[in-house]
Every structure is written in structure tokens, then in C-alpha cells.
Scaffold this active site. Sequence first.
Site, PDB file in Angstrom:
ATOM      1  N   TYR A  93     -15.925  18.661  27.316  1.00 11.30           N
ATOM      2  CA  TYR A  93     -14.961  19.038  27.898  1.00 11.30           C
ATOM      3  C   TYR A  93     -15.288  20.321  28.936  1.00 11.30           C
ATOM      4  CZ  TYR A  93     -10.132  20.040  29.549  1.00 11.30           C
ATOM      5  OH  TYR A  93      -8.893  20.338  30.267  1.00 11.30           O
ATOM      6  N   SER A 138     -10.354  25.291  33.468  1.00  9.81           N
ATOM      7  CA  SER A 138      -9.507  25.221  32.023  1.00  9.81           C
ATOM      8  C   SER A 138     -10.026  26.595  31.736  1.00  9.81           C
ATOM      9  CB  SER A 138      -9.977  24.012  31.234  1.00  9.81           C
ATOM     10  OG  SER A 138      -9.427  24.139  30.103  1.00  9.81           O
TER      11      SER A 138
END
Length: 247
Positions: free
Chosen positions: A160, A147
Site C-alpha cells: 500500500y 496517503s
Amino acid sequence: MNTLRNNYLKDKVVILTGASGGIGQVIAKALATRNMRLMLAGRNPDKLQQLAESVKAIGGEAEICIANLYNKEAIDLIIDATLEAFGCLDILINNAGIAQNTAFEDVTVEEYDRIFTLNTKASYFLTQKALPHLLKSDFATVINIASVVAHKGYVQQSVYSSSKSALLGWSKSLAAEYYKKNLRVHVISPGGVYTEMVALARPDLMPDEMIQPEIIADTILFLLEHRHTNAVIDEIGIHRANKEPFL
Ligand SMILES: NC(=O)c1ccc[n+]([C@@H]2O[C@H](COP(=O)([O-])OP(=O)(O)OC[C@H]3O[C@@H](n4cnc5c(N)ncnc54)[C@H](OP(=O)(O)O)[C@@H]3O)[C@@H](O)[C@H]2O)c1
């Protein structure tokens, strides 16, 4: 040209985790257009079965493996099911993952473990278990979906972000250790892709401003269709057009 490309990927065996998710489903259907053989892994039998039917209708082969990656047994289950169904393994796509929307001061040990276990540890050990089978293939490829958060600090995504940074970290080491054995390791680092996950984690984002999951699937096809060349793309960053350029 297209026929050549289609034949190039035909019958290649792929494990796709998170197949039932927003990005996973679109990847599976894209790979089906190249007549690939897919092991669709996830936890939701109905979604996976429905997806398998779509893959077959498009022209691919598909089997499903119901496996919760929080359970250690899931890794053996996925590899064994793949070998039993198809006899070999060419490509592993580590796509299963979860995001978060929690302020740094509110993160609990349980949430930290939950995110790292899925995003970093499960994909690591699935790849480790897959490795001897991948290395038997002249197409050995691992694609990890990281990501943009692996590169940038996003608010309320501290765990995350660090889990995806760690995914990127072990991808680099894996690539360094095995490139001489013909393993290709690619990392795709997208910004906001329009899926259920992002609707929950980033309710502030408008659907039409976001990256469509088809772009991720096209990127994967591009990487795979260039597997025979001497050029290797280590990481691809993809950001929304209205965000500042570069990761
Ligand atoms: N959407 C974005 O904006 C975005 C941006 C950058 C990167 N990514 C990454 O892209 C990947 C796919 O994201 P997405 O947007 O498609 O998310 P999604 O729609 O929420 O799908 C997540 C997938 O992961 C699976 N999964 C969750 N927990 C699992 C577990 N314990 N065991 C096995 N599978 C599990 C889900 O399966 P179930 O159906 O069983 O829940 C689902 O198939 C993730 O790694 C995510 O971090 C997404």
C-alpha cells in the site's frame, strides 16, 4: 462571498473514482453543494445510484458509471460516459484505492499486483486518457488521493505504501510536464480517515480519534475554489491530532 464561490464551481464537470466509498461519497456531496456535474464511478450500482440521487437533491448533477478498474475497458468506459453525459471534462479526482494489512513476508505476487493495479496503474492510465479533454478546459485539474503512507513506512502496509509513493511520484512528473499548459495537479495525503476501509485495515484505531471524511472533502473544495489564483498547493498532508506532526 459564498454566492461568488458557488457560482465559480457551478457546472464544472468532475470524474470521481471510488465514489461509492467512505471518502468518495462525502466528496460527491460536497461538490454537489457547489452545483457541479459529477460522473460517479465505482463498481456498486446500488450505492452509486443512491449517491446520485443525494447529489441531485443537494443541487448537483450526477451520472453513474459502473466500472471495475481492474478491467482495461473501464478507463474508456468512464471517459466516454463523461463526454456523452456532459460534453467536456474539467476535473479528475482519482480516489479509488485499496489498503492492506499483510506482513511483508506474507505478501503474494497477486496481492502486490492487485494493490498496484488499482492504486497506481489504473489512476495513471485514467489520467492519461482524460488528459486531452482536461487540457481543453481552463479549469484543468487532477486531484490524487494518496496517503500518509506514501511518506512513512507503516507496518503491514508495504505494498500500500509503495503504491501510494508511486502515485505521488507520477503526480509530480505529470505536474512538471503540464503545468505550462495550465494543468493543476494536487495530491492529498491523509492519515487515518474514518471509513470502512480503515476499520478493516486498522481495527486498532478508535473512530473518534480519526480524521472525518468531511475534512478531505473540504480540502478539495478549498483547492478548487482557489483554482483562479496564482498560488498552487502541490500536496496537502493531513494527520490525526494525536499523531506526531508532519508527514
Ligand atoms: N480511509 C483512510 O484512512 C484513508 C487514508 C488515506 C488515504 N485513503 C485513500 O482514500 C481513498 C478512498 O478510501 P476510502 O477510505 O473511502 O475507502 P473505501 O471506503 O474502501 O472506498 C474505496 C473505493 O474504491 C473503490 N474501488 C475499490 N476497488 C475498485 C475497483 N476494482 N474498481 C473501481 N473502484 C474500486 C470502491 O468501490 P466499490 O464500492 O465498488 O468497492 C470504493 O468506492 C483511497 O484511495 C485510499 O487509499 C484512505
